[in-house]
Design a protein around this motif. Structure first.
Motif, PDB file in Angstrom:
ATOM      1  N   GLU A  75     -28.811 -27.610  41.772  1.00 39.78           N
ATOM      2  CA  GLU A  75     -29.021 -28.176  40.450  1.00 39.78           C
ATOM      3  C   GLU A  75     -29.143 -27.010  39.470  1.00 39.78           C
ATOM      4  O   GLU A  75     -29.238 -25.857  39.869  1.00 39.78           O
ATOM      5  CB  GLU A  75     -30.300 -29.019  40.434  1.00 39.78           C
ATOM      6  CG  GLU A  75     -30.300 -30.158  41.439  1.00 39.78           C
ATOM      7  CD  GLU A  75     -29.226 -31.198  41.170  1.00 39.78           C
ATOM      8  OE1 GLU A  75     -28.846 -31.401  39.996  1.00 39.78           O
ATOM      9  OE2 GLU A  75     -28.769 -31.823  42.129  1.00 39.78           O
ATOM     10  N   GLN A  97     -35.910 -28.264  35.865  1.00 41.85           N
ATOM     11  CA  GLN A  97     -34.553 -28.670  36.218  1.00 41.85           C
ATOM     12  C   GLN A  97     -33.965 -29.403  35.023  1.00 41.85           C
ATOM     13  O   GLN A  97     -34.601 -30.304  34.471  1.00 41.85           O
ATOM     14  CB  GLN A  97     -34.575 -29.581  37.438  1.00 41.85           C
ATOM     15  CG  GLN A  97     -33.213 -30.069  37.854  1.00 41.85           C
ATOM     16  CD  GLN A  97     -33.283 -31.046  39.018  1.00 41.85           C
ATOM     17  OE1 GLN A  97     -34.294 -31.172  39.680  1.00 41.85           O
ATOM     18  NE2 GLN A  97     -32.194 -31.746  39.244  1.00 41.85           N
ATOM     19  N   GLY A 107     -26.206 -33.044  36.705  1.00 39.27           N
ATOM     20  CA  GLY A 107     -26.297 -33.146  38.155  1.00 39.27           C
ATOM     21  C   GLY A 107     -25.098 -32.622  38.916  1.00 39.27           C
ATOM     22  O   GLY A 107     -25.241 -32.141  40.033  1.00 39.27           O
TER      23      GLY A 107
END
Length: 154
Positions: A75, A97, A107
């Motif tokens: 990621e 993230q 993603g």
């Protein structure tokens, strides 16, 4: 996930929808989690959040570096936050993230695509979640080539 309870005769049924939550990974034993510097028992610290970063022009530095992408089977994470920048003021941190930017999911993006999207506009709406475990597992033990270890300063 939904939590439901049976209402009393004077109440209506209440349904609460919770966002997806990633529990601490199995490689951090439960007895070590309280002493782990990235662990917090407060679930709110790990839930997705949205920030809006504004800059005067798309060529203005964003104030953070990223690492990851599908070519690294990873990621995309914030790998550095530059001091005294809008990114720092908004609370971005190493281990965040990046889930989406301006409605585009991160993603399945490769690193160059992610950089292009981040650099393309002056108003950036980012959906993030703090996931230091995934960041640390992905990057701590891996030796990167010169190309992949050079962070992108934005």
């Amino acid at each position: 996930m939904s939590l439901q309870r049976q209402p009393s005769k004077s109440e209506k049924m209440i349904t609460v929808h919770l966002p997806h939550y990633d529990p601490p990974p199995e490689w951090i034993p439960p007895e070590e989690r309280d002493s782990d510097p990235d662990y917090s028992g407060n679930l709110a610290d790990f839930l997705p959040r949205t920030i809006v970063l504004k800059r005067p022009h798309p060529s203005t530095q964003i104030g953070f570096h990223i690492r990851g992408g599908k070519e690294y089977r990873s990621e995309i994470y914030i790998s550095k936050v530059i001091s005294d920048t809008e990114a720092e003021k908004l609370g971005l941190k190493i281990g965040d993230q990046i889930l989406a930017v301006n409605g585009v999911s991160f993603g399945s993006l490769d690193h160059p695509e992610a950089v292009k999207i981040l650099k393309s506009t002056s108003d950036i709406e980012m959906t993030l979640k703090y996931y230091p475990y995934g960041y640390r597992k992905t990057f701590a033990s891996r030796k990167f080539s010169r190309r992949s270890s050079t962070p992108n300063t934005m």
